[in-house]
Each structure stands twice: as structure tokens, then as C-alpha cells.
Design a protein around this motif. Sequence first.
Motif, PDB file in Angstrom:
ATOM      1  N   LYS A 223      -3.176  -3.475  -3.932  1.00 21.95           N
ATOM      2  CA  LYS A 223      -3.665  -4.298  -5.046  1.00 21.95           C
ATOM      3  C   LYS A 223      -3.608  -5.781  -4.693  1.00 21.95           C
ATOM      4  O   LYS A 223      -4.535  -6.537  -4.995  1.00 21.95           O
ATOM      5  N   LEU A 224      -2.498  -6.200  -4.051  1.00 20.04           N
ATOM      6  CA  LEU A 224      -2.367  -7.608  -3.676  1.00 20.04           C
ATOM      7  C   LEU A 224      -3.402  -8.003  -2.622  1.00 20.04           C
ATOM      8  O   LEU A 224      -3.963  -9.110  -2.675  1.00 20.04           O
ATOM      9  N   ASN A 225      -3.678  -7.101  -1.675  1.00 16.72           N
ATOM     10  CA  ASN A 225      -4.716  -7.385  -0.682  1.00 16.72           C
ATOM     11  C   ASN A 225      -6.077  -7.515  -1.346  1.00 16.72           C
ATOM     12  O   ASN A 225      -6.881  -8.383  -0.970  1.00 16.72           O
ATOM     13  N   GLN A 226      -6.350  -6.667  -2.331  1.00 21.78           N
ATOM     14  CA  GLN A 226      -7.613  -6.740  -3.069  1.00 21.78           C
ATOM     15  C   GLN A 226      -7.696  -8.069  -3.824  1.00 21.78           C
ATOM     16  O   GLN A 226      -8.734  -8.724  -3.822  1.00 21.78           O
ATOM     17  N   THR A 227      -6.586  -8.460  -4.452  1.00 25.36           N
ATOM     18  CA  THR A 227      -6.546  -9.733  -5.173  1.00 25.36           C
ATOM     19  C   THR A 227      -6.757 -10.899  -4.215  1.00 25.36           C
ATOM     20  O   THR A 227      -7.469 -11.853  -4.538  1.00 25.36           O
ATOM     21  N   ILE A 228      -6.162 -10.810  -3.028  1.00 24.85           N
ATOM     22  CA  ILE A 228      -6.328 -11.868  -2.024  1.00 24.85           C
ATOM     23  C   ILE A 228      -7.799 -11.980  -1.621  1.00 24.85           C
ATOM     24  O   ILE A 228      -8.347 -13.084  -1.502  1.00 24.85           O
ATOM     25  N   LYS A 229      -8.460 -10.830  -1.423  1.00 28.03           N
ATOM     26  CA  LYS A 229      -9.875 -10.853  -1.065  1.00 28.03           C
ATOM     27  C   LYS A 229     -10.700 -11.498  -2.169  1.00 28.03           C
ATOM     28  O   LYS A 229     -11.601 -12.302  -1.895  1.00 28.03           O
ATOM     29  N   GLU A 230     -10.398 -11.153  -3.428  1.00 30.07           N
ATOM     30  CA  GLU A 230     -11.122 -11.742  -4.556  1.00 30.07           C
ATOM     31  C   GLU A 230     -10.876 -13.244  -4.622  1.00 30.07           C
ATOM     32  O   GLU A 230     -11.811 -14.025  -4.822  1.00 30.07           O
ATOM     33  N   LYS A 231      -9.626 -13.659  -4.427  1.00 27.46           N
ATOM     34  CA  LYS A 231      -9.287 -15.084  -4.474  1.00 27.46           C
ATOM     35  C   LYS A 231      -9.947 -15.825  -3.311  1.00 27.46           C
ATOM     36  O   LYS A 231     -10.413 -16.945  -3.484  1.00 27.46           O
ATOM     37  N   ASP A 232      -9.972 -15.197  -2.132  1.00 26.09           N
ATOM     38  CA  ASP A 232     -10.640 -15.823  -0.987  1.00 26.09           C
ATOM     39  C   ASP A 232     -12.123 -16.021  -1.268  1.00 26.09           C
ATOM     40  O   ASP A 232     -12.696 -17.057  -0.916  1.00 26.09           O
TER      41      ASP A 232
END
Length: 181
Positions: free
Chosen positions: A82-91
Motif C-alpha cells: 500500500k505504501l509503495n502504491q501511495t509513493i507511486k501516486e505521490k510521485d
Amino acid sequence: MSSPSPVQIREANAHLAALHRRVSELEHRLEEAENTVREQAESLIRKDEQLRAATQQITEAKDKEIFFLHEKLCQSEESIHKLNQTIKEKDSLIGQLQHRCQLLDNICKSRPLLDSMLSQMAEAERMGPVRDLGKPTTNSSLTDGESNGSPSRLSNHKDFSLSEDDSDDQELDGVVFGTTV
């Protein structure tokens, strides 16, 4: 055969009594040894049962801990996903915002030129229409400001747009920039 003498009988009786005592003593020692072996065997059986119970408890505790750690690992992996997905969205959002920031930087760099152009347009508007001194000004199209180069058509600069997207202009109508024209 002759009968044994009383001394021989006494010696034989003493010998039999000593033998009987020795047998009784050995039987008693044997019984004690058997009791000791039995007690040791029972003690070993009890210790074995205790060790089996302790081993069973340790095994159950180990299995519970393994299950708990496995569940925790699965939850951690899910959180990481989930955090990796959030990081991708934030990037992705950062990339979009960086592009918009670059556009705003370019607009800010071009602002002095736009301010200068608006200032010159305002000065041209204040000057009024150009009149030919040799001709009378009876032409209604010139006095109404409908000619192509008439300053009165430029008087309302909010109607003028450099782009086809006027929605941004509506948002900026209430915004005051650092210069006045």
C-alpha cells in the motif's frame, strides 16, 4: 555309614545357619536393589512424562509464535504494498505539480513583457482615436469605435485573451498581481 559326631553336627548346623543368614542377607539386598531400580524407573518415567509435557508446551508456543509472526509478516507486506502504491501516486502528483510549477515560472519570467505590453496598450487607449485633420469626423463607424484598430475595442482588456481557455482568466479576475497598469 556311621552317624556324624555331635561336633560335626554342631559345625554343620552352624554352617547351615551361617548360610541361611547369608541367603537372607542377599535376599534382603536383592529386594532393596529391586526397590531402588523400581523407584529409579518410576522416577525416570515421571521425568520422561514431564519432559514430554514441557516439549509439547514449547512446541505449541513455537507454533503459536510462528503463526503470529507469519500474520505480522503478511500484514507488513500488505502495508509495504500500500505504501509503495501511495509513493507511486505521490510521485505522479509531484511530476504533475513540477510541470505546473515550470509553467508558472515561465509565466512569471514573461510577466514583465506582458506588463509592458499592457502599459503601452493603456497609453494608446488614453490617446484616443486618430483623426485626420483634413477630413471631417462625420463617419459614424469611426466615432462608434467599430474600426479594426480602434482603442475603444481594446478598452475592456478582460474580453481579450491570448489563449482559447478563458476559465483560467475567471480564476485570476480576483487576484491582484504586484503591478498596476
